[in-house]
Write a protein that holds these residues in place. Structure first.
Motif, mmCIF file in Angstrom:
data_model
loop_
_atom_site.group_PDB
_atom_site.id
_atom_site.type_symbol
_atom_site.label_atom_id
_atom_site.label_comp_id
_atom_site.label_asym_id
_atom_site.label_seq_id
_atom_site.Cartn_x
_atom_site.Cartn_y
_atom_site.Cartn_z
ATOM 1 N N TYR A 137 -48.431 -34.388 -36.946
ATOM 2 C CA TYR A 137 -47.729 -34.107 -35.700
ATOM 3 C C TYR A 137 -48.630 -33.409 -34.691
ATOM 4 N N PHE A 138 -49.265 -32.294 -35.099
ATOM 5 C CA PHE A 138 -50.022 -31.508 -34.126
ATOM 6 C C PHE A 138 -51.335 -32.153 -33.742
ATOM 7 N N ARG A 139 -52.005 -32.793 -34.754
ATOM 8 C CA ARG A 139 -53.353 -33.275 -34.485
ATOM 9 C C ARG A 139 -53.366 -34.700 -33.963
ATOM 10 N N ILE A 140 -52.311 -35.461 -34.270
ATOM 11 C CA ILE A 140 -52.366 -36.876 -33.903
ATOM 12 C C ILE A 140 -51.270 -37.249 -32.897
ATOM 13 N N MET A 141 -50.018 -36.981 -33.242
ATOM 14 C CA MET A 141 -48.943 -37.439 -32.364
ATOM 15 C C MET A 141 -48.949 -36.711 -31.020
ATOM 16 N N LEU A 142 -49.071 -35.395 -31.085
ATOM 17 C CA LEU A 142 -49.016 -34.628 -29.840
ATOM 18 C C LEU A 142 -50.193 -34.970 -28.934
ATOM 19 N N VAL A 143 -51.347 -35.240 -29.550
ATOM 20 C CA VAL A 143 -52.520 -35.597 -28.758
ATOM 21 C C VAL A 143 -52.311 -36.959 -28.098
ATOM 22 N N ASN A 144 -51.676 -37.869 -28.843
ATOM 23 C CA ASN A 144 -51.408 -39.179 -28.265
ATOM 24 C C ASN A 144 -50.342 -39.129 -27.181
#
Lengths: 338, 326
Positions: A237-244
């Motif tokens: 969630y924090f490293r991938i989804m939120l960045v996307n």
């Protein structure tokens, strides 16, 4: 230049009709069709220009008038020949408004306050949006219906219970048992933080909706890849989804910053201290100047208010101009829409 | 960096599984992937659910209770509510001096503005969606009203607008006295032509409120613009190849694809204009200057119920005519 081109285009268009009667070959017809199109576009553009300029004026007119009035001196105000450009421009309005707003101090405190709220807002609403977009759990539809209800339900309907709630705030009667009475959270910024922390802040429902739509549009493969590579749910969630989701994050941040900055309703309801909320302080500036500085003429007082408005709007306009491009892209890609 | 990130993640992971374990300690071995996932999902939305129960559901319930009782503020800051039945509603509707009138006026205003705001914002969105020089600038200008939404800034803006309008009015009056042209003359001409007076009133009212309409249709424009951008260009390509005119393309491609968001925008517009309407101000004043919580809650409940009914009716009407839904 343009008129010439238009005339030429019109003439060629007429020529085109006669030529097409002669059944010219395909290349010429193609050429003519393009010409016709261009003619139409040029004929249409003055009309479009008129509308766009007109509406821009409707939007910008009051702002321009406020800015020009903020430089007026009282003599300009009563001079009927002065329009927009003052004869005796003065910075006195700004000096007094600056002082009465306690500008730098108030601005700094308000910015810290809205920045904190915005960070909380983005974190909580994006989490909720992600939860609604990607997981299945019982009652999901009902709960999302509740989100929609919070968007639709005006906060005015629930203002009294909220006011009473924060007037005597308590967690499971703990304060009442140990301290003898419940806490009064009014006249501080705590109610806003609490509301935002639990996703019930200013327009949180809308932000949850935006995030949900955006996350739904991201391909599932990203998460699957992350899972296979050994990332846990929170890491994903924090490293991938939120960045996307940066476009959506930007959109929500801008909305949240701006609306929180302008918010008068919650600030008024919870009597949030005026030195933490510059827009709220602006609403009292007219009274302050009238009674403290003893300027009785309401029209002259209005000049100071204009200067105050310019001072208050300046940071938000700068922010907007700076983020405008990203904001626009964000709006288009964030899928406010399906 | 990596080394200290990993344990933290594990810690959170453990916490999650513990939270899960507490609920399903016995069945732990039988927890399927989908069950695990649904628990994670619930954790993600947990803050919101708590907030919804504490702040929204509870407050809504209390508002309804207040509206049905006689609320007295106790000196310590608390309140005592005694059951009064429908007394507050009766008072608001039958005895209160201004509530009825303000209520009806606000509703009529909402109903008049909505269709025009929708058409206007769709029109503007289509204009802004086409390519022309300086589009970025125009867009930036058109979205400024979102920034100036509320509060003291808005009040001052309204005042400045009024000044401008007054100026324009004075100018028009001056011109009319010298050249003999006046608005009344034009309106008179239109009436003579046999146009219904109701329609003329509507148009004149809209023209008089053009500032407010432009200002309150900016979010709708954004939504429509985003919709227009999401329509696949291949559809337009096909219709062009099939020989459709621009007019046909609009009615057969653009409009059907936009209809779902007409619904969204109608809902947004109604809610927005209700939030800014005078009923709300009246309820606020009743609560915080007269300290009559019961009456204020009754006003809020009444107006909210009516607005919700309007919303439901409009939604039914429009969703019947929606061509496409995603």
């Amino acid at each position: 230049m343009r008129a010439e081109r238009k005339l030429a285009a019109v003439n060629l268009g007429k020529l085109g009709k006669t030529l097409s009667k002669l059944k010219g070959n395909g290349v010429i017809q193609n050429h003519l069709a393009k010409l016709m199109q261009r003619t139409k576009a040029t004929l249409f553009s003055p009309f479009k220009l008129m509308i766009l300029v007109g509406i821009s004026y409707v939007i910008l007119g009051p702002i321009i008038s406020i800015i020009s009035h903020s430089f007026f001196s009282p003599s300009d105000l009563y001079n009927p020949s002065v329009f927009l450009i003052p004869l005796n421009p003065t910075l006195e309005n700004y000096r007094l408004a600056f002082m009465r707003l306690g500008y730098w101090d108030t601005l700094l405190k308000s910015l810290i306050y809205i920045a904190k709220t915005t960070i909380l807002q983005v974190l909580i609403t994006s989490m909720a949006g992600y939860g609604f977009a990607r997981f299945n759990f019982p009652l999901k539809k009902l709960l999302f219906g509740c989100v929609v209800v919070t968007i639709i339900l005006p906060s005015y309907t629930i203002m009294l219970p909220l006011y009473q709630h924060f007037r005597s705030w308590d967690v499971l009667w703990l304060f009442k048992i140990f301290k003898g009475e419940a806490l009064n959270l009014l006249q501080s910024t705590k109610p806003t933080y609490l509301l935002t922390l639990f996703g019930a802040g200013l327009r949180s429902g809308l932000y949850i909706y935006i995030f949900r739509q955006f996350f739904r549009g991201l391909p599932k493969e990203i998460e699957e890849a992350a899972l296979i590579d050994g990332a846990g749910t929170w890491h994903t969630y924090f490293r991938i989804m939120l960045v996307n989701a940066i476009p959506a994050v930007l959109t929500v941040s801008v909305f949240s910053l701006v609306w929180q900055y302008n918010d008068m309703f919650y600030s008024g309801l919870f009597s949030i201290p005026a030195d933490q909320n510059i827009a709220f302080r602006l609403s009292t500036i007219a009274a302050t100047i009238r009674f403290v500085d003893e300027i009785r003429d309401p029209l002259v007082v209005q000049l100071y208010v204009y200067a105050g408005v310019v001072l208050v709007l300046l940071p938000i306009l700068l922010l907007y101009l700076f983020l405008q491009k990203y904001f626009m892209e964000g709006l288009e890609r964030s899928g406010i829409v399906g | 960096m990596k080394a200290d990130r990993r344990p933290e993640r594990k810690g959170i992971g453990n916490a999650c599984s513990k939270a899960g374990a507490r609920h399903t300690a016995k069945k732990r071995k039988h927890l399927t992937l989908s069950q695990k996932k649904s628990i994670t999902g619930l954790i993600f939305i947990a803050p919101w659910v708590i907030g919804f129960i504490i702040y929204y559901a509870r407050s809504l319930f209390l508002t309804i209770r207040f509206s049905l009782s006689d609320v007295n503020i106790v000196e310590t800051g608390g309140y005592r509510a005694t059951w009064a039945g429908l007394e507050n509603f009766r008072y608001a509707l039958l005895e209160h001096a201004t509530f009825n009138q303000i209520f009806v006026n606000s509703l009529v205003d909402i109903l008049i503005d909505v269709p025009f705001i929708i058409f206007f914002s769709l029109f503007i969105a289509i204009l802004l969606n086409s390519r022309f020089k300086g589009r970025g600038l125009v867009r930036a200008i058109f979205f400024i009203p979102i920034l100036l939404g509320s509060g003291a800034v808005l009040e001052t803006l309204t005042l400045a607008t009024e000044n401008i309008q007054e100026g324009a009015g004075a100018m028009a009056a001056e011109i009319s006295s010298s050249s003999g042209i006046s608005m009344d003359y034009f309106i008179g001409t239109f009436i003579d032509l046999g146009l219904p007076t109701g329609m003329l009133d509507y148009v004149a009212g809209l023209v008089a409120r053009v500032y407010e309409i432009v200002r309150s249709s900016s979010v709708q424009t954004v939504i429509f613009l985003a919709t227009l951008q999401s329509i696949s260009p291949s559809l337009y390509e096909v219709s062009k190849i099939e020989g459709a005119t621009t007019y046909e393309t609009f009615w057969k491609v653009t409009f059907p694809l936009v209809t779902p968001f007409i619904l969204t925008n109608v809902v947004y517009t109604i809610v927005d204009s209700y939030t800014n309407s005078e009923v709300v101000t009246q309820a606020y004043d009743t609560a915080f200057t007269l300290y009559d919580y019961g009456l204020s809650s009754a006003m809020s409940v009444l107006s909210t119920v009516v607005v919700c009914m309007i919303l439901a009716a409009v939604c039914m009407m429009i969703s019947n005519k929606t061509f496409y839904y995603n």
